[in-house]
Design a protein around this motif. Structure first.
Motif, mmCIF file in Angstrom:
data_model
loop_
_atom_site.group_PDB
_atom_site.id
_atom_site.type_symbol
_atom_site.label_atom_id
_atom_site.label_comp_id
_atom_site.label_asym_id
_atom_site.label_seq_id
_atom_site.Cartn_x
_atom_site.Cartn_y
_atom_site.Cartn_z
ATOM 1 N N GLU A 311 0.861 -1.142 -0.118
ATOM 2 C CA GLU A 311 -0.026 -0.172 0.024
ATOM 3 C C GLU A 311 1.118 1.328 -0.007
ATOM 4 O O GLU A 311 2.044 1.238 0.280
ATOM 5 C CB GLU A 311 -0.927 0.230 1.146
ATOM 6 N N LYS A 329 -4.132 7.344 -8.177
ATOM 7 C CA LYS A 329 -5.156 6.500 -8.931
ATOM 8 C C LYS A 329 -4.030 5.841 -9.739
ATOM 9 O O LYS A 329 -4.322 4.421 -10.050
ATOM 10 C CB LYS A 329 -6.001 7.268 -9.289
ATOM 11 N N GLU A 332 -1.961 3.218 -8.051
ATOM 12 C CA GLU A 332 -2.778 1.779 -7.749
ATOM 13 C C GLU A 332 -3.116 1.155 -8.828
ATOM 14 O O GLU A 332 -3.183 -0.080 -8.842
ATOM 15 C CB GLU A 332 -4.097 2.680 -6.951
ATOM 16 N N ARG A 333 -3.397 1.681 -10.053
ATOM 17 C CA ARG A 333 -3.796 0.892 -11.137
ATOM 18 C C ARG A 333 -2.710 0.089 -11.635
ATOM 19 O O ARG A 333 -2.945 -0.958 -12.041
ATOM 20 C CB ARG A 333 -4.172 2.148 -12.283
ATOM 21 N N TYR A 337 -1.294 -1.943 -5.638
ATOM 22 C CA TYR A 337 -1.187 -1.480 -4.366
ATOM 23 C C TYR A 337 -2.411 -0.756 -3.991
ATOM 24 O O TYR A 337 -3.061 0.124 -4.833
ATOM 25 C CB TYR A 337 0.162 -0.728 -4.289
ATOM 26 N N LYS A 338 -2.556 -0.659 -2.442
ATOM 27 C CA LYS A 338 -3.562 0.213 -2.138
ATOM 28 C C LYS A 338 -3.402 1.659 -1.773
ATOM 29 O O LYS A 338 -2.467 1.698 -1.150
ATOM 30 C CB LYS A 338 -4.375 -0.654 -0.821
ATOM 31 N N ALA A 339 -4.104 2.539 -2.284
ATOM 32 C CA ALA A 339 -3.715 3.927 -2.124
ATOM 33 C C ALA A 339 -4.503 4.425 -0.734
ATOM 34 O O ALA A 339 -5.852 4.160 -0.578
ATOM 35 C CB ALA A 339 -4.232 4.790 -3.075
#
Length: 395
Positions: A311, A329, A332-333, A337-339
């Motif tokens: 993340e 964004k 993340e794409r 990984y989580k933003a």
């Protein structure tokens, strides 16, 4: 690899001959005026090495060139040959060989000493990079910065703020090495034309912010500090979980972004293997070095490589600009990984940067598991973070 100028040569000709972008040849030879080349001047061709070849009985220059996918003149200029027909069996001829494999090792953990040697090797093979010692650690180890590119957009990345997160140095150095190979080989990096990135962006990398701490985790304490660090480590000679610098100060709790909150609530009130924010903000030379680097350079965004969680954190107290969300964004794409915008944490490098400059800053938490992450996770981490590395340059 070095060649010597002949009458009629030019940088653009070298670029075509060795299939290396012209700007890389120009930037590798900054002390040479490309508009008035003098015969005999040494010119460095980046991304190449010369390898010895023993001439065989039936060899011709055309045969050697064909078998090694080389233009004849590339062999002639490297060997300062005037007659392509003059080959003597048994003599040594040098052939230009393009570097296609990375020089940075990912097989074994490495500390500050090996890092310095690896940076020196990269500078030799890719002289268009700039290397500068921007500060020193408590023990006098160099904190080095590497710069790549000539663009107006300025991007900074760093690794190993925390000692037992040494794998982040290996990841960042490998990403940089792959970028350099892509540049000199004129090959796409995950579909991205990297020479455009080079021309549009200046990339700054500090691969090891905490060299003393990394060395401590990997090699144990130096004799001069053994008693002190063992005492900080509560009598243990096992330093695998140590995150701080050699004085027991957590460098990522050192920055003046609500530092007083962390000082008040952090459990360690004296030097410790982790979390102790120090007696004051920016008390440690490593933290001061990084703060000074930010103040002296007009970076458009920064990324700090840490470990644990797959993340990344991208906000701080509402100081982050709208651009941060756009970048988050995309990160993340491309990575999975989580933003995460905000966490209950202060005094970190990313926190201070966002607060101070109102520009995008990111703390990347690489991988999952128990720190220090094992090298068996390296390839998976690298694959997932490559997209973030590139997106930070192309957006």
């Amino acid at each position: 690899m070095e060649v010597r100028v002949r009458e009629g040569d030019s940088f653009s000709y070298y670029g075509r001959l060795f299939m290396v972008p012209l700007e890389l040849i120009t930037d590798s030879n900054e002390k040479v005026n490309p508009t008035s080349l003098k015969s005999g001047t040494k010119i460095v061709i980046p991304g190449y090495v010369s390898v010895p070849y023993t001439i065989k009985e039936d060899d011709t220059l055309w045969k050697i060139g064909n078998e090694n996918n080389l233009q004849i003149d590339a062999v002639m200029i490297l060997n300062q040959m005037k007659d392509p027909n003059r080959l003597i069996p048994g003599e040594i001829l040098y052939l230009p060989e393009r570097i296609a494999k990375q020089n940075v090792s990912s097989k074994l953990p490495f500390g500050s000493g090996i890092l310095v040697k690896q940076i020196k090797t990269l500078k030799k093979f890719y002289p268009f990079i700039n290397v500068e010692t921007i500060g020193t650690s408590v023990l006098g180890n160099p904190i080095q910065e590497i710069r790549i590119g000539k663009g107006l957009k300025k991007v900074h990345m760093n690794a190993s703020f925390h000692a037992n997160e040494w794998i982040t140095t290996m990841v960042l150095m490998t990403l940089m090495n792959q970028y350099l190979i892509s540049l000199t080989n004129r090959t796409a990096y995950r579909g991205i034309n990297t020479i455009n990135l080079y021309n549009e962006t200046e990339l700054s990398i500090v691969p090891m912010v905490n060299p003393d701490g990394v060395d401590l985790v990997l090699n144990g304490p130096p004799t001069s500090r053994r008693d002190e660090v063992v005492n900080i480590n509560e009598g243990s000679n096992e330093f695998v979980h140590w995150k701080a610098n050699i004085r027991g100060v957590d460098l990522n709790n050192q920055f003046p972004a609500n530092w007083e909150i962390e000082q008040e609530r952090k459990e360690p009130k004296s030097p410790a293997p982790r979390d102790y924010p120090g007696k004051s903000s920016l008390s440690e030379p490593e933290a001061i070095t990084m703060a000074d680097l930010m103040k002296k350079n007009n970076y458009d965004r920064i990324l700090a490589f840490h470990t644990q969680g797959e993340e990344f954190y991208w906000g701080y107290e509402g100081f982050e600009p709208p651009e941060s969300e756009v970048l988050a964004k995309e990160f993340e794409r491309v990575s999975g990984y989580k933003a995460i915008r905000n966490v209950d944490s202060h005094a970190g490098f990313k926190d201070w940067y966002i607060q101070e400059f109102k520009r995008p800053g990111f703390t990347l938490e690489l991988g999952r598991g128990i720190n220090p992450l094992p090298l068996s996770h390296f390839n998976d981490i690298l694959q997932k973070v490559e997209g973030i590395f590139l997106a930070a340059l192309y957006l």
